[in-house]
Design a protein around this motif. Structure first.
Motif, PDB file in Angstrom:
ATOM      1  N   HIS A 180      15.073  -1.029  -9.165  1.00 27.11           N
ATOM      2  CA  HIS A 180      15.254  -0.650  -7.756  1.00 27.11           C
ATOM      3  C   HIS A 180      13.967  -0.045  -7.214  1.00 27.11           C
ATOM      4  O   HIS A 180      13.779   0.089  -6.014  1.00 27.11           O
ATOM      5  CB  HIS A 180      16.469   0.274  -7.583  1.00 27.11           C
ATOM      6  CG  HIS A 180      16.145   1.730  -7.490  1.00 27.11           C
ATOM      7  ND1 HIS A 180      15.820   2.501  -8.586  1.00 27.11           N
ATOM      8  CD2 HIS A 180      16.074   2.550  -6.413  1.00 27.11           C
ATOM      9  CE1 HIS A 180      15.562   3.735  -8.192  1.00 27.11           C
ATOM     10  NE2 HIS A 180      15.704   3.795  -6.887  1.00 27.11           N
ATOM     11  N   ASP A 181      13.063   0.337  -8.131  1.00 25.39           N
ATOM     12  CA  ASP A 181      11.767   0.894  -7.737  1.00 25.39           C
ATOM     13  C   ASP A 181      10.787   0.694  -8.878  1.00 25.39           C
ATOM     14  O   ASP A 181      11.119   0.066  -9.887  1.00 25.39           O
ATOM     15  CB  ASP A 181      11.906   2.389  -7.397  1.00 25.39           C
ATOM     16  CG  ASP A 181      12.205   3.242  -8.627  1.00 25.39           C
ATOM     17  OD1 ASP A 181      12.404   2.695  -9.723  1.00 25.39           O
ATOM     18  OD2 ASP A 181      12.229   4.479  -8.486  1.00 25.39           O
ATOM     19  N   ASP A 207       7.472   5.445  -7.278  1.00 28.18           N
ATOM     20  CA  ASP A 207       7.391   6.864  -7.640  1.00 28.18           C
ATOM     21  C   ASP A 207       6.123   7.102  -8.447  1.00 28.18           C
ATOM     22  O   ASP A 207       5.883   6.414  -9.447  1.00 28.18           O
ATOM     23  CB  ASP A 207       8.593   7.280  -8.513  1.00 28.18           C
ATOM     24  CG  ASP A 207       9.881   7.375  -7.723  1.00 28.18           C
ATOM     25  OD1 ASP A 207       9.818   7.591  -6.491  1.00 28.18           O
ATOM     26  OD2 ASP A 207      10.964   7.248  -8.332  1.00 28.18           O
ATOM     27  N   ASP A 259       8.189   3.028 -11.311  1.00 25.02           N
ATOM     28  CA  ASP A 259       7.876   4.414 -11.672  1.00 25.02           C
ATOM     29  C   ASP A 259       6.586   4.470 -12.481  1.00 25.02           C
ATOM     30  O   ASP A 259       6.471   3.786 -13.500  1.00 25.02           O
ATOM     31  CB  ASP A 259       9.010   4.993 -12.537  1.00 25.02           C
ATOM     32  CG  ASP A 259      10.370   4.854 -11.880  1.00 25.02           C
ATOM     33  OD1 ASP A 259      10.645   5.599 -10.932  1.00 25.02           O
ATOM     34  OD2 ASP A 259      11.163   3.979 -12.307  1.00 25.02           O
TER      35      ASP A 259
HETATM   36 MN    MN Z   1      12.315   6.143  -9.723  1.00 26.13          MN
END
Ligand code: MN
Ligand code: GTP
Ligand code: MN
Length: 362
Positions: free
Chosen positions: A203-204, A286, A206
């Motif tokens: 979803h992202d 992130d 990191d």
């Molecule tokens: Mn994350």
């Protein structure tokens, strides 16, 4: 605690951090059902219930065989009455009626849609739902003042709800690495989160960054953010300073599992020539910076899965009288911090067999 498959018995220990959980899940029919109930509980702010469903799902994810009969579950840990009822329903009827009615309810659908907006949590979504807001158009017309994160979340709603591929993560990694090395030569950067566990989408993305000379990393996040901003690569960013202070007389206790690293939650503008008219897509990224002395703990803490992390901390506290965070491990009996320069050392301190990232998919 064992599961029987013909004459074979499998040992399933009760903490997820004592088991290997690969991405090869033989019981998705059950784990999907239980995950939906966990998600519903999270949306209702029922944390205890949510964790119970997550633990039950994690036990089924760790089984080396597909469960076809309820008798195979005898002796397995973490399967409460409610979870067993759901599993039984799926075995007998193919689906669980409770799960079906939950996920098709107006409330669940609306809360899921609203929390799908970056910057919107369960509490905000619930408040809006109670005001009759069930979709993005109603939200946009409601006159609510959205904060900066939510505005960006709404603006990039579609992109941010598209899975990020490994290739996209690597493309962003190349750019971020360039930024990091440009502003602080000698820095090290690694991909953490789901991609480090071998997932092919996320979803992202990191990233964890450090520098071999302790202290050199201070202020690195803002420098990297400036570098990226100057090149028009960030659609949104929110920076947080490092607020972690190791105290002399005890473990630093962050209020929750939130750590205190210097970090940036951002929305990255990734160039994609194949997207017509636009040539880019938005991706959640992130960035976290850790001092080298805490790096092993940071890597372990940011690799996940969320349940695996939660179970590691529970094991540390309940079984070892230790406090584990993404910064440090404190031994409450010896009243001292236990140093580590690798994940392996941390597992050893915790009296656990080392579980590699690809087997932390609990
Ligand atoms: Mn994350
Ligand atoms: P996807 O992104 O959905 O593919 O899964 P993921 O496992 O990468 O999840 P996510 O990006 O949300 O988090 C990655 C890891 O970082 C998880 O293990 C989280 O527990 C951890 N994490 C996320 N936010 C924080 C935080 O504020 N503090 C700490 N210590 N860990 C965090
Ligand atoms: Mn992630």
């Amino acid at each position: 605690q064992k599961v029987k498959e013909e004459s074979v018995e499998f040992l399933i220990p009760s903490y997820a951090c004592q088991r290997r959980t690969s991405l090869d899940n033989h019981n998705t029919n059950f784990t999907d059902a239980l995950s939906h109930l966990a998600e519903n509980a999270e949306l209702n702010n029922e944390d205890g219930r949510a964790v119970a469903f997550r633990r039950a799902a994690a036990v089924l994810k760790a089984l080396p065989v597909k469960v076809t009969s309820i008798t195979q579950l005898r002796g397995l840990p973490c399967l409460g009455e409610h979870s067993q009822r759901v599993i039984k329903d799926v075995i007998e009827n193919g689906v669980s009626s409770e799960v079906e009615s939950t996920i098709h309810s107006e409330r669940f659908k609306a809360l899921k849609l609203l929390t799908g907006i970056f910057g919107v949590g369960a509490k905000t979504a619930d408040r809006w739902f109670k005001e009759g807001i069930q979709n993005l158009t109603q939200l946009a017309n409601s006159g609510h003042d959205l904060n900066r994160a939510q505005q960006a979340g709404l603006e990039h709603y579609y992109d941010l709800n598209q899975p990020v591929t490994k290739a996209e993560a690597e493309a962003i990694g190349d750019i971020v690495k360039k930024a990091v090395l440009d502003v602080l030569p000698g820095s090290e950067i690694i991909l953490t989160g789901g991609f480090r566990r071998g997932k092919i989408t996320g979803h992202d993305v990191d990233f964890l960054i450090t520098h071999p000379d302790e202290g050199k990393e201070v202020g690195l996040v803002s420098k990297v953010v400036s570098w990226l901003t100057a090149r028009g690569l960030l659609l949104y960013q929110k920076n947080t300073r490092n607020s972690y202070l190791e105290s002399e007389d005890g473990p630093a206790q962050p209020p929750s599992n939130m750590d205190r690293f210097e970090r940036c939650f951002s929305i990255f503008k990734l160039e994609k020539k194949e997207i017509p008219n636009r040539n880019w897509r938005a991706v959640r990224v992130d960035l976290v910076v850790s001092p080298i002395s805490q790096f092993a703990f940071a890597v372990l803490g940011w690799t996940g899965s969320k349940l695996f992390e939660r179970e590691l901390r529970r094991w540390a506290g309940q079984v070892k009288s230790m406090s584990l965070s993404s910064h440090a491990l404190y031994d409450n009996k010896q009243c001292k911090y236990l140093r580590a320069t690798s994940e392996e050392e941390i597992f050893t301190h915790l009296g656990l067999e080392f579980i590699p990232p690809s087997e932390r998919n609990a």
